[in-house]
Design an enzyme around this catalytic site. Structure first.
Site, PDB file in Angstrom:
ATOM      1  N   ASN A   1       2.492   5.056   1.101  1.00 23.41           N
ATOM      2  CA  ASN A   1       2.404   6.135   2.079  1.00 23.41           C
ATOM      3  C   ASN A   1       1.354   6.381   3.296  1.00 23.41           C
ATOM      4  O   ASN A   1       0.836   6.410   2.672  1.00 23.41           O
ATOM      5  CB  ASN A   1       3.923   7.026   2.315  1.00 23.41           C
ATOM      6  CG  ASN A   1       4.809   6.150   1.498  1.00 23.41           C
ATOM      7  OD1 ASN A   1       4.680   4.677   2.250  1.00 23.41           O
ATOM      8  ND2 ASN A   1       5.624   7.144   0.773  1.00 23.41           N
ATOM      9  N   GLY A   2       1.327   6.323   4.623  1.00 25.05           N
ATOM     10  CA  GLY A   2      -0.220   6.031   5.559  1.00 25.05           C
ATOM     11  C   GLY A   2      -0.876   4.997   5.282  1.00 25.05           C
ATOM     12  O   GLY A   2      -2.324   5.961   5.420  1.00 25.05           O
ATOM     13  N   SER A   3      -1.467   4.171   4.196  1.00 23.08           N
ATOM     14  CA  SER A   3      -2.039   2.879   4.321  1.00 23.08           C
ATOM     15  C   SER A   3      -2.482   2.256   5.216  1.00 23.08           C
ATOM     16  O   SER A   3      -3.189   1.443   5.748  1.00 23.08           O
ATOM     17  CB  SER A   3      -1.643   2.401   2.851  1.00 23.08           C
ATOM     18  OG  SER A   3      -0.781   1.067   3.529  1.00 23.08           O
ATOM     19  N   GLY A   4      -1.926   2.478   6.143  1.00 17.84           N
ATOM     20  CA  GLY A   4      -1.486   1.649   7.285  1.00 17.84           C
ATOM     21  C   GLY A   4      -0.499   0.150   7.207  1.00 17.84           C
ATOM     22  O   GLY A   4      -1.033  -0.483   8.554  1.00 17.84           O
ATOM     23  N   LYS A   5      -0.039   0.315   6.979  1.00 17.41           N
ATOM     24  CA  LYS A   5       1.217  -0.684   6.304  1.00 17.41           C
ATOM     25  C   LYS A   5       1.957  -1.072   8.006  1.00 17.41           C
ATOM     26  O   LYS A   5       2.293  -2.424   8.845  1.00 17.41           O
ATOM     27  CB  LYS A   5       1.728  -1.144   5.770  1.00 17.41           C
ATOM     28  CG  LYS A   5       1.485  -0.938   4.329  1.00 17.41           C
ATOM     29  CD  LYS A   5       2.803  -1.300   2.773  1.00 17.41           C
ATOM     30  CE  LYS A   5       3.205   0.158   3.393  1.00 17.41           C
ATOM     31  NZ  LYS A   5       3.214   1.757   2.613  1.00 17.41           N
ATOM     32  N   SER A   6       2.644  -0.280   8.279  1.00 17.49           N
ATOM     33  CA  SER A   6       3.608   0.151   9.398  1.00 17.49           C
ATOM     34  C   SER A   6       2.824   0.077  11.074  1.00 17.49           C
ATOM     35  O   SER A   6       2.851  -0.314  11.318  1.00 17.49           O
ATOM     36  CB  SER A   6       4.604   1.635   9.641  1.00 17.49           C
ATOM     37  OG  SER A   6       5.504   1.448   8.406  1.00 17.49           O
TER      38      SER A   6
ATOM     39  N   GLU B   1       9.801  -3.171   4.974  1.00 16.87           N
ATOM     40  CA  GLU B   1      10.543  -2.544   3.693  1.00 16.87           C
ATOM     41  C   GLU B   1      12.154  -2.643   4.092  1.00 16.87           C
ATOM     42  O   GLU B   1      12.540  -1.850   3.812  1.00 16.87           O
ATOM     43  CB  GLU B   1      10.510  -0.990   4.213  1.00 16.87           C
ATOM     44  CG  GLU B   1       8.837  -0.220   4.425  1.00 16.87           C
ATOM     45  CD  GLU B   1       7.894  -0.373   3.475  1.00 16.87           C
ATOM     46  OE1 GLU B   1       8.177  -0.417   2.216  1.00 16.87           O
ATOM     47  OE2 GLU B   1       7.203   0.688   2.676  1.00 16.87           O
TER      48      GLU B   1
ATOM     49  N   GLY C   1       0.920  -1.211  -0.033  1.00 22.00           N
ATOM     50  CA  GLY C   1      -0.330  -0.257   0.454  1.00 22.00           C
ATOM     51  C   GLY C   1       0.638   1.090  -0.101  1.00 22.00           C
ATOM     52  O   GLY C   1       2.243   1.295   0.423  1.00 22.00           O
TER      53      GLY C   1
END
Length: 277
Positions: free
Chosen positions: A41-46, A165, A39
């Site tokens: 950046n800012g999609s919620g992955k981290s 990442e 997704g």
């Protein structure tokens, strides 16, 4: 298939934030699976990674790791089953030598020195870095540093490895070397791999791809079905795989099979067409 992680109705909102970072996410991950979570950046992955590792606590919902629902009492036990390989290996280095770094997690576990030496040697052998154990980590190449970081994770014998990442700072050759190494280790060590990435090209070795957008799962499918979305991937901030993009261009002038082909398969098709000309 046996579940190693089961996430149910998970929600999380950062302090002072107006919108939820994770919205009602439910996801099962299976033992020995390689799953890619992608997704923009800012999609919620981290955020999802931090929730799984217990670095932050969900607003609501549950996370079950190896059959145990995570809570304050068992979070440290759950963390021993999870290892994280970060984007920048320099952030993981704390020792003066490679072997010091690999031993760091074992020291925190209070492992006796004699056993620690054996485990460090075992982990370095797995990533083919035994000859570098006396070296200063800062003297290594980017790919070698990432191998050492992987060894540090493997030394603690986790069941789950999260790649956050972790190949994004490597050149294409180094990236592929690390991905192939992880795939080999997954099979030999019976590991579950969770790869967090915004680069769709890094997902080819995975068995399943989950697409996150605005904190929600919008797609969960086999890689070939995700790749066949083609230009629609841009809706989620993802680039179309290079071979898929090239096939779209070539179809205007030559006949190619329907569906996704990786770069190797596409090259094979082009050679066949050339031989038949």
């Amino acid at each position: 298939m046996e579940k190693i992680i089961s996430i149910k109705n998970l929600n999380y909102t950062y302090p002072e934030a107006k919108q939820e970072a994770i919205k009602n996410v439910s996801l099962d991950i299976y033992k020995n699976e390689w799953i890619s979570i992608v997704g923009k950046n800012g999609s919620g992955k981290s955020t999802l990674t931090k929730l799984i590792d217990g670095l932050i606590e969900a607003s609501s919902g549950t996370i079950e790791v190896d059959g145990q629902i995570i809570n304050e009492e068992n979070i440290w036990e759950a963390r021993t089953k999870i290892g994280i390989i970060f984007q920048n290996p320099d952030h993981q280095f704390v020792g003066a030598t490679v072997e010091d770094d690999v031993a760091f997690g074992l020291e925190n576990q209070g492992m006796p020195k004699e056993q620690m030496v054996k485990e460090v040697d075992r982990a370095l052998k797995l990533v083919k870095m035994s000859d570098f154990k006396r070296r200063d980590p800062q003297s290594l190449s980017g790919g070698q540093k990432q191998r050492v970081a992987i060894a540090g994770v493997l030394a603690t014998k986790p069941q789950i490895v999260i790649m956050d990442e972790s190949t994004s700072m490597l050149d294409p050759e180094g990236r592929q070397t690390v991905l192939n190494l992880i795939q080999d280790l997954r099979k030999k060590q019976d590991l579950t791999i969770i790869s967090i990435t915004h680069d769709i090209s890094e997902t080819e070795l995975s068995q399943r791809i989950v697409v996150l957008n605005d904190g929600q799962i919008v797609q969960d499918d086999k890689p070939v079905n995700i790749y066949n979305m083609g230009t629609h991937l841009s809706k989620y901030g993802l680039e179309e795989p290079f071979s898929s993009e090239l096939m779209s261009t070539l179809r205007d002038s030559i006949k190619l099979p329907e569906g996704y082909l990786n770069e190797e398969e596409l090259m094979e098709q082009l050679w066949k067409l050339r031989l038949n000309m």
